[in-house]
Design an enzyme around this catalytic site. Sequence first.
Site, PDB file in Angstrom:
ATOM      1  CG  PHE A   1       0.228  -3.482   9.294  1.00 19.71           C
ATOM      2  CD1 PHE A   1       1.486  -4.026   9.090  1.00 19.71           C
ATOM      3  CD2 PHE A   1      -0.867  -4.355   9.319  1.00 19.71           C
ATOM      4  CE1 PHE A   1       1.668  -5.397   8.904  1.00 19.71           C
ATOM      5  CE2 PHE A   1      -0.697  -5.726   9.130  1.00 19.71           C
ATOM      6  CZ  PHE A   1       0.567  -6.251   8.918  1.00 19.71           C
ATOM      7  CB  SER A   2      -1.639   0.952   5.639  1.00 18.59           C
ATOM      8  OG  SER A   2      -0.959   0.251   4.639  1.00 18.59           O
TER       9      SER A   2
ATOM     10  CD  GLU B   1      -6.956  -5.108   3.966  1.00 17.68           C
ATOM     11  OE1 GLU B   1      -6.370  -5.822   4.787  1.00 17.68           O
ATOM     12  OE2 GLU B   1      -6.684  -5.120   2.755  1.00 17.68           O
TER      13      GLU B   1
ATOM     14  CD  GLN C   1       2.294  -1.212   5.197  1.00 10.81           C
ATOM     15  OE1 GLN C   1       2.180  -2.303   5.749  1.00 10.81           O
ATOM     16  NE2 GLN C   1       2.684  -0.124   5.848  1.00 10.81           N
TER      17      GLN C   1
ATOM     18  CG  ASP D   1      -1.585  -1.170   1.606  1.00 11.50           C
ATOM     19  OD1 ASP D   1      -1.539  -2.130   0.816  1.00 11.50           O
ATOM     20  OD2 ASP D   1      -2.194  -1.208   2.681  1.00 11.50           O
TER      21      ASP D   1
ATOM     22  CG  ASP E   1      -5.226  -0.137   6.778  1.00 11.27           C
ATOM     23  OD1 ASP E   1      -4.137  -0.431   7.321  1.00 11.27           O
ATOM     24  OD2 ASP E   1      -5.869  -0.937   6.077  1.00 11.27           O
TER      25      ASP E   1
END
Length: 518
Positions: free
Chosen positions: A78-79, A202, A38, A22, A151
């Site tokens: 993570f995002s 997501e 990412q 991402d 996210d």
Amino acid sequence: ASHSENYRPLYHFSPRKGWINDPNGLLYLDGTWHLFFQYYPHAPIHGPMYWGHATSCDLVCWQEQPVALCPQGSIYMFSGSAVVDYGNTSGFGDGTTPPLVAIYTAHDIAETDPNQVENQALAYSLDGGMTWAQYAGNPVLQSPGLPDFRDPKVSWDAECGRWLMVLAAGDRVHFYESADLINWRFLSEFGAECGAHGGVWECPDLFSLPVKNEFWEDGLDADDSEGCAPEKEKWVLLVSINPGGPNEGSATQYFVGDFDGTTFTLDESQPCASARWVDWGRDNYAGVLFNNVPGDRRVMIGWMSNWDYAAELPSAADGWLGQMTIPRELSLVVNSEGYVLKSYPVPELFARREQGSRLFRCGKVEVANEEVPMIPFGELDLKRGMIKVSLHGLGAGQSTITFRNPWGQELRLGVNNVEGSARAELFVDRSDAGSEVLPKNFPVPLMVAPLAGGMRNSMRMLLCLDKTSLECFANRGERCVTASVYPSAAFTEMGFSAESTGATFSLEAYALHVDNCE
Ligand code: FRU
């Protein structure tokens, strides 16, 4: 380029080494576009996640920068998103420059309670995004006991003077507000009952857009009629979903509605039971918008891959995996279909057309199913091609554009006026387009995007080709189909055929000037 660079795109961002997925923390600041992503630098696998970093001054050529965020022990980065904290609301500033603050999901693989693995955390930069420090008080927003809670997309709400966050919580999104990026208050949630739910939600995003009226006449292309003044503003919610996309695997859906500061409400005209898709292709996922862009441009970048096969693509053998889509400008129109979110390449990419490379061609199908004489592109390098195609006089059945390379590999796309129905669809077929080493589920299925308004007599398409991708924008971005494709050599010619006689095409092609992207 060396042999190991066979699959390296020419004008799409890809990492020198390692894995990307991402886009994260998309941010414009002082003339520079920042693309974080990412990243796993050590191998072409989705390993302990970092945030990588690349910058561009024009959204076309990207320079990879040193890694921005590194995993912290068992915690993977993570995002998430990044903001410019102009008011130093966070207190991370040093009194001279506003801090950049990244809000990311701290995914803790050591956490034993599966409902507490994902929490939101902060890092900040005082040097324009080159180096980052972790906030000592992390995490700032703990999972309320959900296995999927990630996210965060944060933006500044100027009207209310606060930070707004939208984040994905399994089968819905949550909205939060904050005065300082540190303390977050729950506002509302949306989506458990609406949209596509074939997989986990997501990478959401929430933003407003002016609505453009778009009037239709049969066969009139959209971009001839966009001159009307904005009628009003609407809010758009993007939600990526994996799996459950319209052509299998990962994809991004959108909702159009209103946001009253607390709650997002789907517009009455919008379907709740079904989904609308930002892109119908297999290779545009987790896309979000840049923050802090001047002039209210809405610019989005997506990851040009699909979780169905992202780990198995041919460039893995060369030590890297993953690429981003062309940056696209989003707009919202209202037409016979209701509200439609359009995406189209940013003007910066059009500015790269080499005038000397321009090629015009046209032709007509006199005999059904017989290809009109092939168009050789000659010197025009289709590995960096931008082609506008207009199709007219389309009859029943398929009208097909075929790109071919010297190996006889074919990438086909076109319009299908489905026989015996009033339906029309756009299709992209990469099943014969290459290479020896593709994952099993890569060629199928055919990518199909239904078109509004019954049979199509005409269609205008913009096609962007790179070494390993096709991005197709129909009717100025009313429908998009993004497909990665791995031919053994560049396409060098194009054919046109149709199941009905009388179909005509005209095209205008350019090579993009992207040599300086190396
Ligand atoms: C989307 C996603 C995000 C997550 C990230 C992990 O592709 O699954 O939900 O934060 O990738 O790399």
